[in-house]
Design a protein around this motif. Structure first.
Motif, PDB file in Angstrom:
ATOM      1  N   ASP A 281       0.858  -1.193   0.000  1.00  0.00           N
ATOM      2  CA  ASP A 281       0.000   0.000   0.000  1.00  0.00           C
ATOM      3  C   ASP A 281       0.893   1.243   0.000  1.00  0.00           C
ATOM      4  N   LEU A 282       1.107   1.805  -1.202  1.00  0.00           N
ATOM      5  CA  LEU A 282       1.953   2.992  -1.308  1.00  0.00           C
ATOM      6  C   LEU A 282       1.287   4.209  -0.677  1.00  0.00           C
ATOM      7  N   ASN A 283      -0.035   4.223  -0.624  1.00  0.00           N
ATOM      8  CA  ASN A 283      -0.745   5.363  -0.046  1.00  0.00           C
ATOM      9  C   ASN A 283      -0.578   5.401   1.471  1.00  0.00           C
ATOM     10  N   ALA A 284      -0.657   4.221   2.107  1.00  0.00           N
ATOM     11  CA  ALA A 284      -0.500   4.144   3.564  1.00  0.00           C
ATOM     12  C   ALA A 284       0.937   3.894   3.977  1.00  0.00           C
ATOM     13  N   ASP A 285       1.829   3.712   3.000  1.00  0.00           N
ATOM     14  CA  ASP A 285       3.247   3.467   3.262  1.00  0.00           C
ATOM     15  C   ASP A 285       3.446   2.237   4.155  1.00  0.00           C
ATOM     16  N   GLU A 286       2.732   1.144   3.834  1.00  0.00           N
ATOM     17  CA  GLU A 286       2.885  -0.059   4.657  1.00  0.00           C
ATOM     18  C   GLU A 286       2.702  -1.325   3.821  1.00  0.00           C
ATOM     19  N   LEU A 287       3.266  -2.387   4.363  1.00  0.00           N
ATOM     20  CA  LEU A 287       3.142  -3.729   3.813  1.00  0.00           C
ATOM     21  C   LEU A 287       2.287  -4.548   4.765  1.00  0.00           C
ATOM     22  N   ARG A 288       1.169  -5.097   4.252  1.00  0.00           N
ATOM     23  CA  ARG A 288       0.294  -5.955   5.053  1.00  0.00           C
ATOM     24  C   ARG A 288       0.366  -7.373   4.473  1.00  0.00           C
TER      25      ARG A 288
ATOM     26  N   LEU B 264       8.097 -15.013  -6.946  1.00  0.00           N
ATOM     27  CA  LEU B 264       7.429 -13.750  -7.256  1.00  0.00           C
ATOM     28  C   LEU B 264       8.096 -12.661  -6.414  1.00  0.00           C
ATOM     29  N   ALA B 265       8.596 -11.623  -7.066  1.00  0.00           N
ATOM     30  CA  ALA B 265       9.341 -10.586  -6.351  1.00  0.00           C
ATOM     31  C   ALA B 265       8.802  -9.201  -6.713  1.00  0.00           C
ATOM     32  N   MET B 266       9.002  -8.259  -5.777  1.00  0.00           N
ATOM     33  CA  MET B 266       8.593  -6.866  -5.941  1.00  0.00           C
ATOM     34  C   MET B 266       9.723  -5.963  -5.496  1.00  0.00           C
ATOM     35  N   GLU B 267       9.910  -4.851  -6.206  1.00  0.00           N
ATOM     36  CA  GLU B 267      10.899  -3.850  -5.815  1.00  0.00           C
ATOM     37  C   GLU B 267      10.212  -2.492  -5.715  1.00  0.00           C
ATOM     38  N   LEU B 268      10.492  -1.779  -4.626  1.00  0.00           N
ATOM     39  CA  LEU B 268       9.936  -0.446  -4.400  1.00  0.00           C
ATOM     40  C   LEU B 268      10.974   0.577  -4.850  1.00  0.00           C
TER      41      LEU B 268
ATOM     42  N   GLU C 281       9.210   1.758   4.932  1.00  0.00           N
ATOM     43  CA  GLU C 281      10.538   2.336   5.126  1.00  0.00           C
ATOM     44  C   GLU C 281      11.573   1.236   5.346  1.00  0.00           C
ATOM     45  N   ARG C 282      11.133   0.062   5.764  1.00  0.00           N
ATOM     46  CA  ARG C 282      12.040  -1.050   6.032  1.00  0.00           C
ATOM     47  C   ARG C 282      12.069  -2.056   4.879  1.00  0.00           C
ATOM     48  N   VAL C 283      11.380  -1.734   3.778  1.00  0.00           N
ATOM     49  CA  VAL C 283      11.258  -2.685   2.668  1.00  0.00           C
ATOM     50  C   VAL C 283      11.718  -2.042   1.365  1.00  0.00           C
ATOM     51  N   GLU C 284      12.686  -2.666   0.739  1.00  0.00           N
ATOM     52  CA  GLU C 284      13.094  -2.276  -0.615  1.00  0.00           C
ATOM     53  C   GLU C 284      12.687  -3.333  -1.629  1.00  0.00           C
ATOM     54  N   ARG C 285      12.783  -4.602  -1.219  1.00  0.00           N
ATOM     55  CA  ARG C 285      12.369  -5.706  -2.070  1.00  0.00           C
ATOM     56  C   ARG C 285      11.613  -6.745  -1.248  1.00  0.00           C
ATOM     57  N   LEU C 286      10.720  -7.454  -1.927  1.00  0.00           N
ATOM     58  CA  LEU C 286       9.960  -8.532  -1.307  1.00  0.00           C
ATOM     59  C   LEU C 286       9.993  -9.743  -2.240  1.00  0.00           C
ATOM     60  N   MET C 287      10.261 -10.926  -1.682  1.00  0.00           N
ATOM     61  CA  MET C 287      10.322 -12.141  -2.500  1.00  0.00           C
ATOM     62  C   MET C 287       9.456 -13.226  -1.881  1.00  0.00           C
TER      63      MET C 287
END
Length: 542
Positions: free
Chosen positions: A407-414, A528-532, A461-467
């Motif tokens: 959630d880029l609007n709330a600046d969080e990963l759920r 499956l990976a994501m980069e911010l 703020e603590r996440v740059e990539r997620l795998m």
């Protein structure tokens, strides 16, 4: 078997020696019966099959054949009578179960050459026996698997069918038979659409199937009007796919369709319901992915555009099935502007059953879009839907899953977890496991209908990539039988933090394959990976 005479010619001794070696290698035993005698000769191997000593072994061929299983006695007697018939076959051949000396049962393949005198009377039968118990057990298991698969197909609320190259039905489920006005699927086999529909419809359907076979490309999400001579028109949302054998040769087509008559009629009656119809059609489109999964035709690398004025998400994936029908899949869902969901699933087992469950999960996923922003609620919906279908089919299956919302609007990963390996997130603090604690994890999907799946939160703020990944990655073993495990995966991801996202995924796969003894995977692998990424301020389209 008696030993060859020391004075026998060298050639004869060698021949006997070769015979004994061949019988030993084939695990067969020898028997010999002069039919005017009650005594029968069994070699040592047959005595081992029957768990009897030489003096206590019964003559299987003398009535009343009490050592033969009662279900096999009729066939056994028929084969034996043929051997004593003057015009009967030259070979006695029967597979049957025999009671052993310990009271158990053993499946034996019995073969014998019949010797007759000049009047056609049988004087001697001699041959071999071999234990086929394991083969018979395997055949029984295959038959049970087919039965379970058929139950699952017949309980899926969709019309499923396979057609040959002449567009004649070769397999349909109960739903399809009922849709065509028949009580059983067997009443539809061998028929053509022309047997059920008016010319305009069946002609168009046959042309579509010919196109699918010629191009080997599917036709998906087509809205068809079904016109019948003796009933009102119906509407279905249908998808058709090329039916290929294991060698890639075309066998015909297969398809999945769902009834959308009510939706189309509502659209025709009220124009303002068109938007609702479109959403429902999209839901049905997810359900017809069942057939796509059977052919392993779904491994999408097209990802949605998710960004805000300050940040943008990029995605990467890798999909390595070890067989034609895999149980792993992933999905990236654009929930709203600046919000995306990442789902990865691993269905129990492989083959057709796993592929069908994957297809059902994809259909259920579409139905949970309204709750896609809340991971725990989203997984609860998938779990309840899958458990309900499996209960109706009386099938024991389950799937593990990990679902994360960026959630880029709330600046969080759920995120929430359903019995799946913990996802890995890298950032300023290094690489960390998500949902690693027991209280952050729920059970696998489809096991407990009322299960709960806790939702956890992490600041972006603590996440740059997620795998996210499936367990095939962790289970790769080296020569000592040691699995790759999470610690090595964390190091691999950390080593690739300076590389582009796609290069990092390739590096992870390379590390695992280099570690593996055979440089290959023993299970399906899905990544499956994501980069911010931060970006310069600019207008953002909705």
């Amino acid at each position: 078997m008696s030993q060859p005479d020391d004075k026998a010619p060298t050639g004869q001794s060698e021949e006997l020696g070769r015979t004994e070696l061949a019988l030993k290698a084939s695990n067969e035993g020898i028997w010999d019966w002069y039919t005017d005698e009650t005594r029968i000769y069994y070699s040592r191997r047959i005595l081992e099959f029957l768990e009897c000593g030489e003096g206590s072994a019964p003559n299987l061929f003398l009535p009343p054949h009490e050592v033969v299983h009662e279900e096999d006695q009729e066939a056994f007697g028929r084969a034996l009578r043929g051997a004593f018939d003057a015009g009967g076959p030259e070979l006695l051949a029967i597979d049957c179960r025999l009671r052993t000396g310990s009271g158990g049962w053993v499946w034996l393949r019995i073969r014998g050459s019949v010797v007759r005198d000049g009047k056609g009377h049988t004087t001697r039968i001699a041959g071999s026996m071999i234990d086929i118990s394991r083969r018979k057990a395997a055949e029984a298991q295959i038959e049970e698997d087919r039965h379970m698969l058929r139950m699952l197909i017949d309980h899926v609320p969709l019309q499923i069918y396979f057609k040959d190259t002449e567009s004649k039905f070769v397999l349909v489920n109960r739903q399809m038979a009922s849709w065509n006005g028949k009580r059983t699927p067997q009443q539809v086999i061998g028929k053509h659409d022309r047997d059920f529909f008016a010319y305009d419809h069946w002609k168009e359907a046959a042309e579509d199937e010919l196109t699918v076979m010629e191009t080997a490309e599917p036709i998906t999400g087509k809205l068809e009007r079904e016109v019948r001579d003796d009933a009102k028109d119906t509407w279905v949302l249908t998808s058709k796919f090329p039916w290929l054998d294991r060698n890639g040769s075309i066998c015909g087509t297969f398809g999945v369709s769902s009834d959308v008559t009510d939706l189309v009629e509502a659209q025709q009656k009220a124009a303002h319901l068109a938007e609702e119809l479109s959403r429902r059609n999209a839901s049905y489109e997810e359900e017809v992915q069942l057939a796509r999964e059977i052919q392993q035709a779904l491994a999408s690398t097209r990802f949605p555009n998710v960004r805000t004025k300050d940040h943008e998400l990029t995605f990467g994936s890798r999909y390595l099935p070890i067989s034609g029908l895999a149980g792993d899949f992933f999905e990236v869902v654009r929930i709203e502007k600046g919000v995306a969901g990442l789902l990865i699933c691993d269905v129990m087992g492989h083959g057709v059953r796993a592929a069908l469950v994957v297809a059902m999960l994809r259909g259920l996923l579409e139905k949970q879009r309204e709750s896609a922003g809340e991971p725990g609620t989203f997984l609860s919906g998938l779990n309840l839907g899958l458990a309900s279908i499996l209960e109706r089919a009386d099938a024991t299956m389950f799937a593990t899953a990990f679902y994360a919302v960026i959630d880029l609007n709330a600046d969080e990963l759920r995120y929430a977890c359903a019995g799946h390996p913990a996802a890995l997130a890298s950032g300023p603090d290094g690489v960390q496991s998500l949902a690693a604690a027991r209280d952050e994890r729920g059970p696998g999907l489809g096991i407990i209908p009322a299960a709960e799946f806790p939702t956890s939160t992490l600041s972006l703020e603590r996440v740059e990539r997620l795998m996210l990944f499936t367990d095939g990655l962790l289970e790769a073993e080296n020569g000592e039988g040691e699995p790759f495990l999470e610690t090595r995966l964390i190091k691999s991801m950390s080593d690739g933090k300076e590389r582009p996202l796609q290069a990092m995924l390739d590096g992870v796969l390379k590390d695992v394959l280099d570690y593996s003894q055979n440089h290959s995977f023993d299970d399906d692998v899905c990544l499956l990976a994501m980069e911010l990424q931060k970006q310069e301020s600019r207008p953002v389209s909705s």
